[in-house]
Design a protein around this motif. Structure first.
Motif, mmCIF file in Angstrom:
data_model
loop_
_atom_site.group_PDB
_atom_site.id
_atom_site.type_symbol
_atom_site.label_atom_id
_atom_site.label_comp_id
_atom_site.label_asym_id
_atom_site.label_seq_id
_atom_site.Cartn_x
_atom_site.Cartn_y
_atom_site.Cartn_z
ATOM 1 N N THR A 128 45.020 60.471 53.577
ATOM 2 C CA THR A 128 44.319 59.697 54.593
ATOM 3 C C THR A 128 44.862 60.077 55.971
ATOM 4 N N THR A 129 44.381 59.379 56.994
ATOM 5 C CA THR A 129 44.867 59.629 58.356
ATOM 6 C C THR A 129 46.359 59.318 58.430
ATOM 7 N N LEU A 130 47.131 60.253 58.953
ATOM 8 C CA LEU A 130 48.573 60.034 59.093
ATOM 9 C C LEU A 130 48.966 60.194 60.562
ATOM 10 N N ASN A 131 49.002 59.083 61.266
ATOM 11 C CA ASN A 131 49.424 59.084 62.676
ATOM 12 C C ASN A 131 50.511 58.038 62.878
ATOM 13 N N PRO A 132 51.729 58.306 62.368
ATOM 14 C CA PRO A 132 52.789 57.303 62.486
ATOM 15 C C PRO A 132 53.140 57.037 63.941
ATOM 16 N N SER A 133 53.503 55.779 64.233
ATOM 17 C CA SER A 133 53.845 55.465 65.631
ATOM 18 C C SER A 133 55.341 55.264 65.831
ATOM 19 N N SER A 134 56.126 55.234 64.749
ATOM 20 C CA SER A 134 57.590 55.122 64.911
ATOM 21 C C SER A 134 58.206 56.515 64.807
ATOM 22 N N ILE A 135 59.365 56.692 65.444
ATOM 23 C CA ILE A 135 60.036 58.007 65.363
ATOM 24 C C ILE A 135 60.461 58.277 63.910
ATOM 25 N N TYR A 136 60.830 57.222 63.211
ATOM 26 C CA TYR A 136 61.186 57.352 61.783
ATOM 27 C C TYR A 136 59.995 57.913 61.001
ATOM 28 N N GLY A 137 58.800 57.328 61.232
ATOM 29 C CA GLY A 137 57.597 57.795 60.539
ATOM 30 C C GLY A 137 57.286 59.246 60.890
ATOM 31 N N ILE A 138 57.526 59.596 62.140
ATOM 32 C CA ILE A 138 57.264 60.977 62.568
ATOM 33 C C ILE A 138 58.211 61.945 61.835
ATOM 34 N N THR A 139 59.493 61.559 61.697
ATOM 35 C CA THR A 139 60.427 62.445 60.966
ATOM 36 C C THR A 139 60.026 62.538 59.487
ATOM 37 N N LYS A 140 59.539 61.433 58.921
ATOM 38 C CA LYS A 140 59.164 61.470 57.500
ATOM 39 C C LYS A 140 57.913 62.336 57.298
ATOM 40 N N LEU A 141 56.963 62.241 58.230
ATOM 41 C CA LEU A 141 55.757 63.064 58.097
ATOM 42 C C LEU A 141 56.112 64.549 58.262
ATOM 43 N N ALA A 142 56.940 64.866 59.262
ATOM 44 C CA ALA A 142 57.368 66.257 59.450
ATOM 45 C C ALA A 142 58.124 66.731 58.210
ATOM 46 N N GLY A 143 58.948 65.846 57.640
ATOM 47 C CA GLY A 143 59.704 66.180 56.425
ATOM 48 C C GLY A 143 58.776 66.491 55.258
ATOM 49 N N GLU A 144 57.734 65.684 55.100
ATOM 50 C CA GLU A 144 56.764 65.935 54.022
ATOM 51 C C GLU A 144 56.128 67.316 54.176
ATOM 52 N N LYS A 145 55.781 67.648 55.411
ATOM 53 C CA LYS A 145 55.137 68.948 55.661
ATOM 54 C C LYS A 145 56.121 70.091 55.364
ATOM 55 N N LEU A 146 57.400 69.882 55.697
ATOM 56 C CA LEU A 146 58.418 70.903 55.399
ATOM 57 C C LEU A 146 58.551 71.104 53.889
ATOM 58 N N CYS A 147 58.552 69.989 53.154
ATOM 59 C CA CYS A 147 58.663 70.078 51.689
ATOM 60 C C CYS A 147 57.502 70.906 51.128
ATOM 61 N N GLN A 148 56.287 70.579 51.577
ATOM 62 C CA GLN A 148 55.102 71.319 51.114
ATOM 63 C C GLN A 148 55.236 72.813 51.461
ATOM 64 N N TYR A 149 55.679 73.087 52.677
ATOM 65 C CA TYR A 149 55.810 74.472 53.143
ATOM 66 C C TYR A 149 56.831 75.241 52.294
ATOM 67 N N TYR A 150 58.001 74.640 52.050
ATOM 68 C CA TYR A 150 59.041 75.333 51.264
ATOM 69 C C TYR A 150 58.593 75.517 49.806
ATOM 70 N N TYR A 151 57.765 74.591 49.310
ATOM 71 C CA TYR A 151 57.242 74.757 47.948
ATOM 72 C C TYR A 151 56.228 75.907 47.923
ATOM 73 N N ASP A 152 55.265 75.879 48.843
ATOM 74 C CA ASP A 152 54.205 76.903 48.875
ATOM 75 C C ASP A 152 54.777 78.288 49.118
#
Ligand code: NAD
Length: 313
Positions: free
Chosen positions: A135-159
């Motif tokens: 779904t739409t992922l637009n976190p407004s907390s800095i914590y949420g932003i780090t978690k979203l960036a972290g998720e993308k990193l995980c996907q990238y390192y897997y791919d």
């Protein structure tokens, strides 16, 4: 041949305190290395504790090689409320800890990683009810932003590098072995201590703030389950939605009053209210159910009774 071991980073925190006990029980204490900046609160819990700063990459790599570590559970992070107060420090800790550990797997020094994401990846424009996996992922907390960036990193390192990193979008966790570590849902742990010690509690969220929550035993079971599922069954390499219960502070107060009828809660929302308002009311965890058989066991009634049973002991 030296036996492969598991390293838990951030082992003295809320999740680490419970997770290390379970890992020690399953794999044997001699195979679990617990690490943190701070020592464990109960010394007898951690047989193999080492002081380690996850941001000290040289020391981290040295310890991982010395101890023959094959799996890392990375729990060190700055949580949502704390992160708002120290934006740069939190960004550095939340991102560089993950990069250090992902790099160990890319270099084939370790084989598998668990890294928790959070419902904080969702933002004010994500659907509130039964928030879907994609779904739409637009976190407004800095914590949420780090978690979203972290998720993308995980996907990238897997791919890109076939790094076997597994992740859950954890909701607010409620456990009795330790206090919560600076998040927006901490009230739901603190309130139990206040019910037992005093007759009142001042809650930092409004009484109608509904949030997804989970009893710690369910969270530990989910972590252990996703980490032991066959690699081909892990279809989501960002992070899985998981869900157990949703309730408001008022509903929790009502439940606690069954045990302590004179318990009184005042509501005085602070800066954490805004973070809570940006998060979902409830989560759809269909994918976790289908892919690796996830199912929560604790509802509000059961978790309240478990909290009081264990805390009064
Ligand atoms: P916590 O704050 O209780 O524990 C984190 C631990 O990391 C602390 O013991 C701290 O001393 C340690 N730490 C901090 N900096 C470190 C460093 N540089 N090197 C080594 N250790 C360091 O956190 P928690 O509640 O156990 O959460 C663990 C993970 O789960 C975090 O990634 C958090 O974002 C995620 N999560 C937690 C919840 C929750 O409700 N507890 C919900 C969603 C996601």
């Amino acid at each position: 041949m030296k036996k492969n071991k598991i390293l838990v980073i951030g082992s003295s925190g809320q999740i680490g305190t419970d997770l290390c006990l379970s890992l020690e029980r399953i794999y044997g204490a001699e195979n679990i290395i617990c690490s943190d900046l701070n020592p464990p609160k109960e010394k007898n819990h951690r047989k193999n504790f080492i002081k380690l700063d996850v941001l000290d990459n040289e020391m981290l790599t040295k310890k991982v090689k010395e101890e023959n570590i094959s799996e890392i559970y990375l729990l060190a992070a700055s949580l949502s409320a704390l992160a708002e107060k120290n934006v740069l420090i939190s960004w550095e800790l939340n991102m560089n800890s993950l990069i250090n550990v992902l790099e160990l797997a890319r270099k084939k020094i370790i084989k598998k990683i668990f890294w928790p994401s959070s419902i904080a990846v969702f933002g004010p424009d994500s659907p509130k009810l039964n928030t879907p996996q994609n779904t739409t992922l637009n976190p407004s907390s800095i914590y949420g932003i780090t978690k979203l960036a972290g998720e993308k990193l995980c996907q990238y390192y897997y791919d890109k590098f076939d790094v076997d990193v597994r992740s859950l979008r954890l909701p607010g966790l409620i456990g009795w072995r330790s206090l919560a570590g600076g998040g927006t849902t901490d009230y739901a742990v603190e309130i139990f201590y206040h019910a037992l010690k005093n007759n009142d509690y001042t809650c930092f969220l409004s009484k109608e703030t509904i949030l997804p929550m989970m009893y710690m035993d369910d969270a530990i079971e989910a972590i252990l389950k996703i980490m032991t599922t066959k690699k081909e069954n892990i279809k989501i390499r960002t992070s899985y939605n998981i869900s157990a219960v949703s309730f408001t502070p008022k509903e929790l107060e009502k439940q606690i009053k069954i045990y302590f009828p004179n318990f009184n809660v005042k509501f005085k929302p602070d800066y954490r209210q805004k973070i809570a308002d940006s998060w979902p009311d409830s989560i759809d965890d269909q994918e976790a159910k289908v892919d690796w058989g996830w199912k929560a066991k604790f509802n509000l009634e059961k978790l309240t009774s478990e909290m009081f049973k264990n805390l009064s002991n």
